[in-house]
Design a protein around this motif. Structure first.
Motif, mmCIF file in Angstrom:
data_model
loop_
_atom_site.group_PDB
_atom_site.id
_atom_site.type_symbol
_atom_site.label_atom_id
_atom_site.label_comp_id
_atom_site.label_asym_id
_atom_site.label_seq_id
_atom_site.Cartn_x
_atom_site.Cartn_y
_atom_site.Cartn_z
ATOM 1 N N ARG A 148 18.315 53.775 20.134
ATOM 2 C CA ARG A 148 18.204 54.857 21.116
ATOM 3 C C ARG A 148 19.397 54.804 22.067
ATOM 4 N NH1 ARG A 148 14.205 58.253 21.909
ATOM 5 N NH2 ARG A 148 12.267 57.912 20.823
ATOM 6 N N GLN B 133 19.532 55.851 25.183
ATOM 7 C CA GLN B 133 19.139 55.396 26.515
ATOM 8 C C GLN B 133 19.135 53.872 26.595
ATOM 9 O OE1 GLN B 133 15.347 56.883 27.852
ATOM 10 N NE2 GLN B 133 15.603 56.045 29.894
ATOM 11 N N THR C 192 16.274 65.692 29.098
ATOM 12 C CA THR C 192 15.212 65.473 28.119
ATOM 13 C C THR C 192 15.792 65.214 26.736
ATOM 14 O OG1 THR C 192 13.736 66.892 29.389
ATOM 15 C CG2 THR C 192 13.128 66.475 27.110
ATOM 16 N N LEU C 193 16.790 65.998 26.352
ATOM 17 C CA LEU C 193 17.431 65.797 25.048
ATOM 18 C C LEU C 193 18.170 64.464 24.991
ATOM 19 C CD1 LEU C 193 18.746 69.401 24.439
ATOM 20 C CD2 LEU C 193 17.031 68.200 23.065
ATOM 21 N N ARG D 12 17.421 61.724 26.449
ATOM 22 C CA ARG D 12 16.445 60.646 26.283
ATOM 23 C C ARG D 12 15.925 60.557 24.856
ATOM 24 N NH1 ARG D 12 11.984 60.757 30.349
ATOM 25 N NH2 ARG D 12 11.700 58.647 29.606
ATOM 26 N N ARG D 13 16.105 61.626 24.045
ATOM 27 C CA ARG D 13 15.619 61.619 22.661
ATOM 28 C C ARG D 13 16.731 61.322 21.650
ATOM 29 N NH1 ARG D 13 12.307 67.161 22.711
ATOM 30 N NH2 ARG D 13 10.536 66.234 21.671
ATOM 31 N N LEU E 289 20.156 63.825 17.010
ATOM 32 C CA LEU E 289 18.739 64.059 17.277
ATOM 33 C C LEU E 289 18.010 63.939 15.946
ATOM 34 C CD1 LEU E 289 19.058 67.116 19.662
ATOM 35 C CD2 LEU E 289 18.142 64.890 20.269
ATOM 36 N N GLU F 146 12.214 66.300 14.375
ATOM 37 C CA GLU F 146 11.800 66.873 15.651
ATOM 38 C C GLU F 146 12.511 68.183 15.980
ATOM 39 O OE1 GLU F 146 11.827 64.250 19.034
ATOM 40 O OE2 GLU F 146 11.598 62.508 17.738
#
Length: 181
Positions: free
Chosen positions: A15, A17, A133-134, A136-137, A149, A153
């Protein structure tokens, strides 16, 4: 585990993040010091406390930083303080020099500032929220040195596409504009 869209492997996919946070370190230190000065009044000494704080980031962490929060998306409190400063300056400084008509002009300028801020806030804040938000994904493949991404999803033009790390923020802007947060 999420496979990389380029190499298909999962062992190097992490990830974004987590990679960003693992490359940031904050250092705080406190120390005491003493100084002796020789002068015309003899030897004088002073004791003091030194406080230091610093943040370091790895180059990987810098390249994966979250989307910067625009000033107008930070909140209404800052806008109110800025408007009050404008009103205070115009109310005291201009009124003393030019009279009450200039004070009313200053109040009108402060009101204009608040209206302009509110319009900007309505646009900038939702855009920043979608990008955040994006971000974090997002996942990063350390083998291919790109971000993506997950394909499951997001629809095919956005999800499942590997993008170079240096194009991260352009990719986030494109995805946020598509409204798929």
């Amino acid at each position: 585990m999420v496979p990389c869209p380029s190499c298909g492997r999962v062992e190097q996919v992490v990830r974004v993040q987590g990679l960003y946070e693992s490359g940031v370190s904050v250092t705080r230190s406190v120390g005491r010091t003493s100084v002796r000065v020789h002068g015309s009044h003899g030897v004088q000494s002073a004791v003091g406390t030194i406080r230091a704080c610093g943040t370091t980031r790895t180059s990987l962490s810098r390249s994966l930083r979250p989307p910067p929060r625009p000033w107008s998306a930070r909140g209404r409190g800052q806008a109110m303080v800025a408007a009050l400063v404008v009103m205070f300056v115009t109310g005291i400084a201009i009124n003393a020099a030019l009279g009450s008509a200039a004070s009313w002009a200053g109040l009108a300028a402060a009101a204009w500032f608040l209206v302009a801020y509110r319009k900007r806030h309505r646009v900038a804040h939702p855009q920043w929220c979608r990008r955040w938000t994006l971000w974090r994904r997002l996942f990063c493949c350390r083998r291919c040195d790109g971000v993506f991404l997950p394909a499951g999803e997001f629809p095919p033009p956005l999800g499942g596409r590997l993008v170079e790390r240096r194009n991260l923020h352009a990719y986030l802007a494109e995805c946020a504009a598509a409204g798929k947060a």
